[in-house]
Structure formats: structure tokens, C-alpha cells
Motif scaffolding. Structure first.
Motif, PDB file in Angstrom:
ATOM      1  N   UNK A  95      21.388  -0.199 -19.267  1.00 41.45           N
ATOM      2  CA  UNK A  95      20.899  -0.092 -17.961  1.00 41.45           C
ATOM      3  C   UNK A  95      19.620  -1.675 -18.079  1.00 41.45           C
ATOM      4  N   UNK A  96      19.009  -1.549 -19.195  1.00 42.71           N
ATOM      5  CA  UNK A  96      18.037  -2.564 -19.552  1.00 42.71           C
ATOM      6  C   UNK A  96      18.560  -3.772 -19.819  1.00 42.71           C
ATOM      7  N   UNK A  97      19.968  -3.962 -20.176  1.00 45.66           N
ATOM      8  CA  UNK A  97      20.611  -5.219 -20.544  1.00 45.66           C
ATOM      9  C   UNK A  97      20.942  -5.622 -19.213  1.00 45.66           C
TER      10      UNK A  97
ATOM     11  N   UNK B 225       0.930  -1.182   0.080  1.00 45.10           N
ATOM     12  CA  UNK B 225      -0.039   0.125  -0.071  1.00 45.10           C
ATOM     13  C   UNK B 225       0.726   1.268  -0.128  1.00 45.10           C
ATOM     14  N   UNK B 226       2.038   1.257   0.351  1.00 48.46           N
ATOM     15  CA  UNK B 226       2.934   2.384   0.653  1.00 48.46           C
ATOM     16  C   UNK B 226       4.013   2.351  -0.377  1.00 48.46           C
ATOM     17  N   UNK B 227       3.805   1.552  -1.409  1.00 45.64           N
ATOM     18  CA  UNK B 227       4.835   1.602  -2.311  1.00 45.64           C
ATOM     19  C   UNK B 227       5.009   2.994  -3.178  1.00 45.64           C
ATOM     20  N   UNK B 228       6.528   3.193  -2.939  1.00 43.85           N
ATOM     21  CA  UNK B 228       6.931   4.322  -3.691  1.00 43.85           C
ATOM     22  C   UNK B 228       8.339   4.253  -4.415  1.00 43.85           C
ATOM     23  N   UNK B 229       8.504   3.004  -4.881  1.00 44.86           N
ATOM     24  CA  UNK B 229       9.745   2.682  -5.491  1.00 44.86           C
ATOM     25  C   UNK B 229      10.495   2.038  -4.615  1.00 44.86           C
ATOM     26  N   UNK B 230      11.769   1.607  -5.392  1.00 46.46           N
ATOM     27  CA  UNK B 230      12.966   1.207  -4.605  1.00 46.46           C
ATOM     28  C   UNK B 230      14.279   1.968  -4.514  1.00 46.46           C
ATOM     29  N   UNK B 231      14.827   2.107  -3.403  1.00 49.89           N
ATOM     30  CA  UNK B 231      16.008   3.116  -3.495  1.00 49.89           C
ATOM     31  C   UNK B 231      17.238   1.905  -3.995  1.00 49.89           C
ATOM     32  N   UNK B 232      17.291   0.936  -3.754  1.00 50.43           N
ATOM     33  CA  UNK B 232      18.258  -0.093  -3.968  1.00 50.43           C
ATOM     34  C   UNK B 232      17.782  -1.654  -4.087  1.00 50.43           C
ATOM     35  N   UNK B 233      18.656  -2.547  -4.238  1.00 50.68           N
ATOM     36  CA  UNK B 233      18.385  -3.781  -4.410  1.00 50.68           C
ATOM     37  C   UNK B 233      17.871  -4.391  -2.788  1.00 50.68           C
ATOM     38  N   UNK B 234      18.326  -3.896  -1.744  1.00 53.97           N
ATOM     39  CA  UNK B 234      17.896  -4.296  -0.336  1.00 53.97           C
ATOM     40  C   UNK B 234      16.644  -3.981  -0.288  1.00 53.97           C
TER      41      UNK B 234
ATOM     42  N   UNK C  23       8.341  -6.843 -13.696  1.00 55.74           N
ATOM     43  CA  UNK C  23       8.534  -5.276 -13.769  1.00 55.74           C
ATOM     44  C   UNK C  23       9.038  -5.061 -15.045  1.00 55.74           C
ATOM     45  N   UNK C  24       9.857  -5.670 -15.582  1.00 60.67           N
ATOM     46  CA  UNK C  24      10.322  -5.542 -17.176  1.00 60.67           C
ATOM     47  C   UNK C  24       9.557  -5.418 -17.922  1.00 60.67           C
ATOM     48  N   UNK C  25       8.483  -6.411 -18.013  1.00 63.76           N
ATOM     49  CA  UNK C  25       7.536  -6.473 -19.024  1.00 63.76           C
ATOM     50  C   UNK C  25       6.697  -5.269 -18.858  1.00 63.76           C
ATOM     51  N   UNK C  26       6.377  -4.922 -17.688  1.00 66.75           N
ATOM     52  CA  UNK C  26       5.336  -3.807 -17.456  1.00 66.75           C
ATOM     53  C   UNK C  26       6.033  -2.307 -17.427  1.00 66.75           C
ATOM     54  N   UNK C  27       7.127  -2.209 -17.841  1.00 64.37           N
ATOM     55  CA  UNK C  27       7.914  -1.202 -17.681  1.00 64.37           C
ATOM     56  C   UNK C  27       7.499   0.088 -18.153  1.00 64.37           C
ATOM     57  N   UNK C  28       6.908  -0.082 -19.450  1.00 65.10           N
ATOM     58  CA  UNK C  28       6.305   1.137 -20.147  1.00 65.10           C
ATOM     59  C   UNK C  28       5.071   1.555 -19.489  1.00 65.10           C
TER      60      UNK C  28
ATOM     61  N   UNK D 159      12.449  -0.221 -11.289  1.00 68.42           N
ATOM     62  CA  UNK D 159      13.972  -0.491 -11.224  1.00 68.42           C
ATOM     63  C   UNK D 159      14.818   0.269 -10.144  1.00 68.42           C
ATOM     64  N   UNK D 160      15.370  -0.324  -8.969  1.00 74.48           N
ATOM     65  CA  UNK D 160      15.972   0.442  -8.040  1.00 74.48           C
ATOM     66  C   UNK D 160      16.749   2.084  -8.448  1.00 74.48           C
ATOM     67  N   UNK D 161      16.353   2.933  -7.885  1.00 72.82           N
ATOM     68  CA  UNK D 161      17.029   4.204  -8.207  1.00 72.82           C
ATOM     69  C   UNK D 161      18.749   3.928  -8.294  1.00 72.82           C
ATOM     70  N   UNK D 162      19.268   3.062  -7.282  1.00 74.50           N
ATOM     71  CA  UNK D 162      20.598   3.266  -7.252  1.00 74.50           C
ATOM     72  C   UNK D 162      21.072   2.503  -8.682  1.00 74.50           C
TER      73      UNK D 162
END
Length: 301
Positions: free
Chosen positions: A222-224, A125-134, A180-185, A195-198
Motif C-alpha cells: 500500500x505504501x509503495x 472544516x468538515x473533513x472526515x477522510x476520503x472514501x476514494x480517489x474521487x 499526506x505521506x510525509x505526515x502519515x504518522x 489515504x482513501x479508504x478504497x
């Protein structure tokens, strides 16, 4: 194989309609356009149902508070469902009651259900992206993994043992990455970056570069790198069939094959994956499903 708020690609949970408005990582592939379930993404066999193997889809900002509050009331509803009788007034929905009965008869540890519901009310519910892999891994642990085991865990009397649970954790990791990759657009268009911002920083790529689908060496790199991570995660699921119930092996094998096909489509799409979501196509999935059906028939006495 991710479930969600957005209703577009969630793996439908058994108690859909009671437990979760959307679905999570490991469900069958979805074909576009597809609705979502809860705020997270899609993704696995239990997950094997979300719009595609999308485990969970992080939800949009609108409705998060409402989703969080509703989810917080679910543990009590599940408990009441398990104790209710058909003749009881105000009884829970039949689907929720049936799921609660399955949990009880199969002795699935309650902590998988409670973890999933807690994750839906917090990480999802509070999802706001990922800062990193962790942070991505924490999201899987809090929401996507339990979201898959509340269903796939029912195949094991008493719940999955550590080895079985770990195998489904790897499955969820792969399913969520592919999803996530398939629905990227579509996610970028809806204001979500999964995709993690880091990793964008590592490649000197900005969010605007992705949103505008800029065809640059950095964006391609990055995509690769992301598809490479997804491919490695998918390969790490080898061996899960040996840990699945014999009756579910054809389904699990089909899910893996469909995820692999979709990931290949994303790899071929390249920069185009930023301009439109990547589906499964029609011919390849149809062949996979027909082959799986034929395999099940050949094993039926």
C-alpha cells in the motif's frame, strides 16, 4: 506544493490572520515541529508557504464549527478591506487590506477567493477522510487548488489563464500527496486518515494496521503504491516553470526540488513512515536553498 486547522503544516495564506488561520498545498517545506493553519492539509508556491508544501491539513473535529462560521464571514471582510482607507475607523487588518489591494490591482478573479473560502468552510472544516480517489480530487478542487491560486494567481495580471491554472492544479495534486505521506504518522496519531479508504481495501489493509504500524507485505505494498502515485503526480508538474513569472521561477523550482527530496525520504522510510513523520532533513534542503540563492544572484544585474 495543503492549510488547515490543525495549525501544524498549513501553507500560510497571504491573508493569514485575516483569511486563514492556517495555510494550504505548495508552501515551503516545513521542518518539524511545525504548526498548522486551517483544517485541511498543507501543500504549493502560494502554497509554497504552508508549513511545508503541505497544502492543507484536514482539521481536527474540535473547533470545526467555529472555523466554518469564521470562514463564512471572510468574503465580506475581504470586500470591505478592498474598499477601506487607512483613515477609516474599524478598518480591516493591514495584512488583509494589503492582500485585498493586491487582488484588486492584479485583477485576480474574485471567484478564486470565494471558492477557497467556501472550501475552507465545507471541504476543509468538515473533513472526515476520503472514501476514494474521487473524493480526494474533489477536496483539491474545492479547497487546496483555490487556496494556492489565491496567492500564486497574483503573478498573472487578470488571473491565470486555463493552461496556467491547470498547471498549478497539477502542482497542488503532487504537493498534497507528498504532504499526506510525509505526515502519515502524525495524522494517524491525531485520528486522521488521509489515504482513501478504497485503497486500503484494495490491499486488504485495515486502519488498525496503519495506526499500529504493522510491518506486513500488504502494508508495504500500500505504501509503495501511494508513493508511486505521488511520484507520478510530481513528474506531471514538469513544465510549470515555463508558465510561472520569471521572478517566481527560482522559488517554484526550489519547491519542486524540496518536494522530490521529501518524497524520496518517505520512500526510503518505508514502514517507518507510519511511526514518525518524515522531514526534509537539514543538509539537502540547505543545499537546495543555497543553490537557488546563488542562481538568483547570478541573474541579478
Amino acid at each position: 506544493m495543503a492549510h488547515h486547522t490543525h495549525g501544524r503544516r498549513d501553507i500560510r495564506h497571504p491573508a493569514a490572520g485575516g483569511l486563514h488561520p492556517r495555510r494550504p498545498p505548495g508552501t515551503p517545506p516545513r521542518t518539524r515541529p511545525v504548526p498548522r493553519a486551517a483544517p485541511a492539509r498543507r501543500a504549493a508556491p502560494g502554497a509554497l508557504a504552508r508549513r511545508r508544501p503541505r497544502l492543507h491539513e484536514p482539521g481536527r473535529r474540535r473547533g470545526r464549527d467555529r472555523h466554518s462560521g469564521a470562514t463564512g464571514r471572510q468574503p465580506g471582510r475581504v470586500d470591505r478591506a478592498g474598499r477601506s482607507r487607512p483613515e477609516d475607523r474599524g478598518q480591516p487588518r493591514p495584512l488583509l487590506r494589503a492582500y485585498a489591494h493586491a487582488v484588486d490591482s492584479r485583477a485576480l478573479p474574485a471567484h478564486w477567493v470565494s471558492r477557497f473560502l467556501e472550501g475552507a468552510a465545507t471541504a476543509e472544516a468538515g473533513f472526515d477522510g476520503f472514501a476514494d480517489e474521487a473524493e480526494f480530487q474533489a477536496y483539491l478542487d474545492a479547497y487546496a487548488w483555490p487556496g494556492v491560486l489565491v496567492f500564486t494567481g497574483l503573478q498573472y495580471q487578470g488571473g491565470p489563464d486555463p493552461e496556467q491554472a491547470a498547471a498549478w492544479r497539477r502542482f497542488v495534486d503532487a504537493a498534497q500527496r507528498v504532504d499526506f505521506l510525509a505526515d502519515l504518522a502524525g495524522d494517524l496519531a491525531d485520528g486522521r486518515l488521509c489515504i482513501p479508504r478504497a485503497r486500503l481495501d484494495e490491499h486488504s489493509v485495515t486502519r488498525a494496521d496503519l495506526e499500529q504500524a504493522r510491518d506486513t507485505p500488504a502494508v508495504r505494498a500500500l505504501l509503495a503504491a501511494e508513493t508511486g502515485r505521488a511520484r507520478a503526480a510530481l513528474e506531471a508538474t514538469d513544465g510549470i516553470l515555463d508558465l510561472a513569472d520569471p521572478g517566481l521561477r527560482p522559488v517554484t523550482a526550489t519547491m519542486k526540488e524540496l518536494m522530490a527530496q521529501q518524497l524520496t525520504a518517505v520512500e526510503r522510510a518505508g514502514i517507518t513512515a507510519l511511526r514518525r513523520d518524515t522531514g526534509y532533513g537539514l543538509v539537502a534542503p540547505l543545499r537546495t536553498l543555497l543553490r537557488a540563492r546563488a542562481g538568483v544572484r547570478s541573474r541579478t544585474p
